[in-house]
Structures are given as structure tokens and as C-alpha cells.
Scaffold this motif. Structure first.
Motif, short mmCIF file in Angstrom:
data_model
loop_
_atom_site.label_atom_id
_atom_site.label_comp_id
_atom_site.label_asym_id
_atom_site.label_seq_id
_atom_site.Cartn_x
_atom_site.Cartn_y
_atom_site.Cartn_z
N MET A 1 51.55 50.67 6.14
CA MET A 1 50.88 51.16 7.33
C MET A 1 50.09 50.05 8.02
N LYS A 2 49.37 49.22 7.23
CA LYS A 2 48.62 48.12 7.81
C LYS A 2 49.54 47.17 8.59
N PHE A 3 50.76 47.00 8.10
CA PHE A 3 51.74 46.14 8.77
C PHE A 3 51.91 46.56 10.22
N PHE A 4 52.17 47.84 10.45
CA PHE A 4 52.43 48.33 11.80
C PHE A 4 51.17 48.36 12.66
N LYS A 5 50.04 48.64 12.03
CA LYS A 5 48.78 48.62 12.79
C LYS A 5 48.44 47.20 13.24
N LYS A 48 47.11 41.76 5.41
CA LYS A 48 46.29 41.93 4.20
C LYS A 48 44.83 42.26 4.55
N TYR A 49 44.27 41.61 5.56
CA TYR A 49 42.86 41.77 5.89
C TYR A 49 42.62 42.64 7.12
N TYR A 50 43.62 43.38 7.53
CA TYR A 50 43.51 44.23 8.72
C TYR A 50 42.40 45.27 8.55
#
Length: 176
Positions: A1-5, A48-50
């Protein structure tokens, strides 16, 4: 999910910078702005740090004491004043930014403020960030003065007027 955000955040930021750069007549810079954010060194750290409300580099810096993604980014993007730092005779030298990169830096700061502040953004937001969070001691004095001048103009006169003046500034200073 963080990837797409993170991907959506980078895409929105680049879209806003592109729009603002085009207002300044900086078409190629607008198209190429922050392309290094898609490199493995920057994108993986961004995911990673989103956090969504500030740069992932700030979180990486908190955890590691430095940001490898930022070191990669600032060394490849001339719209960051840190790119214009050198050493001569053992001392740091802060080089004045050329007009087109100063204008792109302003576009970048406005876009970043809009992305992270969302509906809390005002035309004063980029100036407040500059005054409160920028290490002015690490910036060429003339660059800092011009940046503050244009960000104050944005606060006082608004985006339309400021970007018209930035376009004029870039046109009048093609080599600076």
C-alpha cells in the motif's frame, strides 16, 4: 500500500511542479523535474519511510541520522541549493544558483507545500517553511535573498503575479 501512496505523492508533486515550471517558461525542467525520485536509491527509501504528511527523507534522517535518498537526490538535481556547494582551499563555497534553477526551486517548494499541507496550504506556506526550516547558512547569500524576495512576493501578490515575475526574471537572466 505504501508503494502506491508514495507513487501517487511523487506523481502529484511532479505534476504541480511541471505546471508551475511551464508558467515560468521552463518546459524541459518541468518535464524532467525530480526524475531521480524513480531511481532505486530514492524510490525504495520513499516507500519504506512514507508518511504522507512530510518527506520520507525526514523520517529516514530521524531513524538513521542521515538520509541516503537525500544525498542521492541533491547531487542530481540542480534546483536544490545544496547542489551548488563546493570546497575551495578547505572551505565551503556557496555558489549563486542560476535563475532557471532558482525558479525551479521555487516551483518545487510551492508544490511540496501544496502536496504535504493539502487544504492548509496558503501562499504564505512556502515562505514560512523557508524562514523556519531552511538552513540559510548553507545557501549562497544572493540565492537566499532572491528566494525570500520571490516567496514574499507570493505571499503578498499571489501565485499568478509571482510566476509572471519569475518568468520575466528567468528570461532576463539566461546565463545566471
Amino acid at each position: 500500500m505504501k508503494f502506491f501512496k508514495h507513487l501517487a505523492t511523487v506523481a502529484r508533486h511532479r505534476r504541480l511542479v511541471r505546471k508551475l515550471c511551464f508558467k515560468c517558461g521552463l518546459y524541459l525542467q518541468g518535464l524532467l523535474h525530480d526524475i531521480s525520485k524513480f531511481s532505486l536509491a530514492e524510490f525504495n527509501a520513499g516507500v519504506k519511510y512514507y508518511q504522507g504528511y512530510r518527506s520520507p527523507q525526514a523520517k529516514e534522517r530521524e531513524e538513521l541520522g542521515y538520509s541516503a535518498a537525500w544525498l542521492h537526490h541533491k547531487g542530481r538535481n540542480k534546483h536544490h541549493f545544496e547542489y551548488w556547494t563546493d570546497f575551495a582551499d578547505g572551505e565551503r563555497v556557496f555558489v549563486e544558483m542560476p535563475a532557471r534553477y532558482l525558479a525551479e526551486m521555487i516551483c518545487d517548494r510551492v508544490a511540496a507545500s501544496k502536496v504535504y499541507l493539502k487544504d492548509k496550504y496558503t501562499d504564505e506556506s512556502p515562505l514560512q517553511y523557508f524562514l523556519n526550516k531552511t538552513d540559510r547558512a548553507g545557501m549562497n547569500e544572493k540565492t537566499a535573498e532572491k528566494l525570500e524576495y520571490f516567496l514574499t512576493m507570493l505571499k503578498d501578490e499571489g501565485e499568478k503575479y509571482t510566476f509572471k515575475q519569475l518568468k520575466k526574471y528567468v528570461k532576463e537572466n539566461p546565463r545566471k
